[in-house]
Design an enzyme around this catalytic site. Sequence first.
Site, PDB file in Angstrom:
ATOM      1  N   LEU A  20       0.831  -1.205   0.000  1.00 22.28           N
ATOM      2  CA  LEU A  20       0.000   0.000   0.000  1.00 22.28           C
ATOM      3  C   LEU A  20       0.862   1.250   0.000  1.00 22.28           C
ATOM      4  O   LEU A  20       0.462   2.305  -0.439  1.00 22.28           O
ATOM      5  CB  LEU A  20      -0.901   0.024   1.233  1.00 22.28           C
ATOM      6  CG  LEU A  20      -2.013  -1.017   1.298  1.00 22.28           C
ATOM      7  CD1 LEU A  20      -2.645  -1.024   2.674  1.00 22.28           C
ATOM      8  CD2 LEU A  20      -3.053  -0.713   0.241  1.00 22.28           C
ATOM      9  N   GLY A  21       2.061   1.114   0.551  1.00 27.69           N
ATOM     10  CA  GLY A  21       2.938   2.277   0.605  1.00 27.69           C
ATOM     11  C   GLY A  21       4.105   2.004   1.525  1.00 27.69           C
ATOM     12  O   GLY A  21       4.193   0.942   2.134  1.00 27.69           O
TER      13      GLY A  21
ATOM     14  N   GLY B 111       7.065   4.140   4.239  1.00 25.66           N
ATOM     15  CA  GLY B 111       7.467   5.397   4.857  1.00 25.66           C
ATOM     16  C   GLY B 111       8.764   5.178   5.595  1.00 25.66           C
ATOM     17  O   GLY B 111       9.428   4.160   5.400  1.00 25.66           O
ATOM     18  N   GLY B 112       9.087   6.134   6.446  1.00 29.81           N
ATOM     19  CA  GLY B 112      10.332   6.052   7.180  1.00 29.81           C
ATOM     20  C   GLY B 112      10.438   4.807   8.039  1.00 29.81           C
ATOM     21  O   GLY B 112      11.517   4.305   8.297  1.00 29.81           O
ATOM     22  N   PHE B 113       9.316   4.289   8.490  1.00 25.71           N
ATOM     23  CA  PHE B 113       9.378   3.181   9.432  1.00 25.71           C
ATOM     24  C   PHE B 113       9.160   1.821   8.799  1.00 25.71           C
ATOM     25  O   PHE B 113       9.239   0.808   9.467  1.00 25.71           O
ATOM     26  CB  PHE B 113       8.362   3.378  10.556  1.00 25.71           C
ATOM     27  CG  PHE B 113       8.588   4.649  11.303  1.00 25.71           C
ATOM     28  CD1 PHE B 113       9.771   4.857  11.964  1.00 25.71           C
ATOM     29  CD2 PHE B 113       7.628   5.632  11.319  1.00 25.71           C
ATOM     30  CE1 PHE B 113      10.003   6.032  12.655  1.00 25.71           C
ATOM     31  CE2 PHE B 113       7.854   6.807  12.002  1.00 25.71           C
ATOM     32  CZ  PHE B 113       9.038   7.020  12.673  1.00 25.71           C
ATOM     33  N   GLY B 114       8.818   1.773   7.545  1.00 24.34           N
ATOM     34  CA  GLY B 114       8.656   0.463   6.938  1.00 24.34           C
ATOM     35  C   GLY B 114       7.586   0.450   5.877  1.00 24.34           C
ATOM     36  O   GLY B 114       7.086   1.485   5.462  1.00 24.34           O
TER      37      GLY B 114
ATOM     38  N   VAL C 269       3.926  -0.947   4.174  1.00 22.09           N
ATOM     39  CA  VAL C 269       2.577  -1.333   4.570  1.00 22.09           C
ATOM     40  C   VAL C 269       1.949  -2.169   3.466  1.00 22.09           C
ATOM     41  O   VAL C 269       1.966  -1.774   2.295  1.00 22.09           O
ATOM     42  CB  VAL C 269       1.683  -0.101   4.801  1.00 22.09           C
ATOM     43  CG1 VAL C 269       0.359  -0.517   5.421  1.00 22.09           C
ATOM     44  CG2 VAL C 269       2.380   0.901   5.685  1.00 22.09           C
TER      45      VAL C 269
ATOM     46  N   ASP D 234       4.553  11.889  16.113  1.00 19.74           N
ATOM     47  CA  ASP D 234       4.811  11.985  14.676  1.00 19.74           C
ATOM     48  C   ASP D 234       3.522  12.307  13.928  1.00 19.74           C
ATOM     49  O   ASP D 234       3.134  11.611  13.006  1.00 19.74           O
ATOM     50  CB  ASP D 234       5.447  10.687  14.166  1.00 19.74           C
ATOM     51  CG  ASP D 234       6.170  10.878  12.829  1.00 19.74           C
ATOM     52  OD1 ASP D 234       6.408  12.046  12.451  1.00 19.74           O
ATOM     53  OD2 ASP D 234       6.476   9.880  12.175  1.00 19.74           O
TER      54      ASP D 234
END
Length: 702
Positions: free
Chosen positions: A361-362, A364-367, A369, A480
């Site tokens: 799905l996408g 980001g900085g943390f991993g 999805v 965040d």
Amino acid sequence: MDTLSPTLLWVSVSMLILHFLTAPAESQLQSPSAHIFFPRGFTAAANLTVNGGSQVLSNGVLRLTNASLRALGHAFYSSPVRFKNSSGGSAASFSTAFAFSTVPQYPGLGGHGLAFTISRSSDLPRALPSQYLGLMNASDIGNFSNHIFAAEFDTVKDFEFGDIDDNHIGIDINSLVSNASVTAGYFADNSSTPRVIHLQSGEVIQAWVDYDSLRNQLDVRISESSVKPTRAILSFNVDLSEFFEETMFVGFSASTGLLASYHYIMGWSFSMNGEAKSLDLSSLPSTPGSVKTTHKGLILGVSVSASVMVVFFLAAIALYVIHRIMTADAIEAWELDVGPHRFPYKELKKATQGFREKELLGFGGFGRVYRGTLPNTNTQVAVKRVLSRSKQGLQKFVTEINIIGRLRHRNLVQLLGWCRRRNDLLLVYEFMSNGSLDKYLFDEPKRILRWEERFKIIKGVALVLLYLHEEGDQTVIHRDIKAANVLLDGGFNGKLGDFGLAKLYEHGADPSTTRVVGTLGYLAPELTKTGKPTASSDVFSFGALMLEVVCGRRPMEPKAMPEELMLVDWVWEKWVLGSILDVVDPRLGGQFDEAEAILLLKLGLICSNRMPDIRPPMRQLVQYLEGDLVLPDKVLPPEGNYDFKKGCSGSSGCDEGPGYVHSYQASSSYDKATMSSSIANDGDLDLEAGPYSPDSSSSDSR
Ligand SMILES: *[C@@H]1O[C@H](CO)[C@@H](O)[C@H](O)[C@H]1NC(C)=O
Ligand SMILES: *[C@@H]1O[C@H](CO)[C@@H](O)[C@H](O)[C@H]1NC(C)=O
Ligand SMILES: *[C@@H]1O[C@H](CO)[C@@H](O)[C@H](O)[C@H]1NC(C)=O
Ligand SMILES: *[C@@H]1O[C@H](CO)[C@@H](O)[C@H](O)[C@H]1NC(C)=O
Ligand SMILES: *[C@@H]1O[C@H](CO)[C@@H](O)[C@H](O)[C@H]1NC(C)=O
Ligand SMILES: *[C@@H]1O[C@H](CO)[C@@H](O)[C@H](O)[C@H]1NC(C)=O
Ligand SMILES: *[C@@H]1O[C@H](CO)[C@@H](O)[C@H](O)[C@H]1NC(C)=O
């Protein structure tokens, strides 16, 4: 025995064995002018000439840049390498492999990039940082007498040089306008579509650059493994003979700009007229803050005595076997205390069809999805695979899942469960069909959100923040808040997601550096000094969110015109000029409620105040938004949010934290007019009083 993790022991033992097996390779070195081989980092007497900010760290990692802004670093092999036998001759074939890692200063936000470089000089004295990658001077672009060849790994999209994106590989000859470029990635075996590799992920990436002088072909490959991909991601037909002098220096260059990354090289091999040896990624030294350091410490301790090693080895095998039999998921004692549902790894793997790219799905900085459908109940879920940097960080975070899992609010993305596998953390959330808010605000929005939808989303986020800050048993700080973390359900209701992940990242970071976690532009200024998130720093981020929802712009737009770089300063400027409604997202086509827009913008400015005490608490903000309280007409200037004043004017001192408060002081390209306007306007301001005449005194209001 339960304090030693079997997996860790096993890894250490295998590394030890590997260490002995590969050790003789070093004595097989050939003539240094033609073969360069640093399979395990660089030694202190490293045969490298470094300048700028480059430095060989004590564990052998070459750090080209740290997080200093607008800095550059070079490292070249000290002796020049012969590329041609005569000045009119043709250049010989060469081949190189190196392992690098780019760790952005803030998750997902860094710059600019690094380049494998072949150059006439080993110091490049005129070179500039930022978009010039430490390679050349603005006035040298395209000059034939540069004699520079570079394979760039660039993490910023520079319009000036026609960059294709902010994650690309390019081939540069005497210029920074790449002769060929491609999004960073690789072709997996027999696959015709490349897989993207994020250069800024902080992971170790191996790169290969090969030039075949018979076919006049240059190939670049990258991979996250030790194995060289069969097919090159970037190929370019060129005869390099005319660009090279007889001898040239080979090495690396990197630079930082308005945003910075740590650029590391962990190993390097180079060969003339032959294929360079690929590096074994498992035997490289680790970059500061990464997980591998633990293993290394263990190895050192153990190799003290050979007999200890034998015992250790046998024990490790026994433990490993037991461990394999027991479970693949490695449940540890601390995990059993955790409240929300713990999913078996298998179930999540099945739900996401093996974490297929198609279900992504996408990221980001943390991993990353993934979309998933739980096999038993057919419920749609979102599974977040979190990149963690250390086990301690993970443990602390998982114990917090207990708190997070119990929170219930209709504007909160519900955490349904979780699963840990080695250092992978999988978090299972309710599925939000319309994705994240940022996709509807910036660049080319998926759909333009109507004003009522925007106002409803802001109210929703305000309510859930009030719940988190004041209504539970304990204050929970989100840390965040940003558009990317506000998710939209089928009815475009905003729900806050990604709870506490910022904290995980922080725990995982190198303990010797205080790392401020959050996203640039949403970070309260005091955080860079205290490092301690508070309800008030959440309010600051919420302020930035309000402004961006109204304006349809990011709080900080590195690609924007300098005077529009900081959204809050731009809004303030318009406020001062009495034309506040100019900032409202033009995509709304004037269809919005003026009173509500002014309310959100004023609240946005108030929440963006540099002083934490001046920002209203969430309860009060909710009352303003609900119309239960009427906002006073006067608004204090956010005032020196970014502390542009040279030196320190405040009595509060100017201990320069690691963050961006300092950064923007150093920013020379920032438009002076904007700076002075945000500094000069001290004291209260009355919108109704019409255009504001700036107070000539710029004394500190604190
Ligand atoms: C580094 O320099 C030393 C001494 O000059 C030399 O013996 C060694 O081979 C060099 N190593 C490499 C990889 O060039
Ligand atoms: C980077 O390194 C230089 C010296 O090598 C040092 O002065 C500077 O403070 C460092 N910057 C950061 C952000 O660590
Ligand atoms: C230079 O000439 C020698 C001998 O012919 C050859 O082995 C070597 O590969 C040549 N080097 C280059 C750089 O062409
Ligand atoms: C190029 O380098 C020279 C010497 O370092 C410097 O004075 C000059 O300003 C640079 N040119 C540009 C356009 O930056
Ligand atoms: C290219 O660089 C050389 C040496 O720096 C300089 O003399 C020459 O004028 C430059 N040419 C152009 C077209 O800028
Ligand atoms: C590479 O690009 C530069 C600038 O666009 C151009 O001048 C040069 O001719 C190109 N070189 C090759 C070999 O295509
Ligand atoms: C790739 O294709 C070749 C021949 O078509 C085949 O022999 C090989 O096993 C394939 N490799 C993979 C990893 O599928």
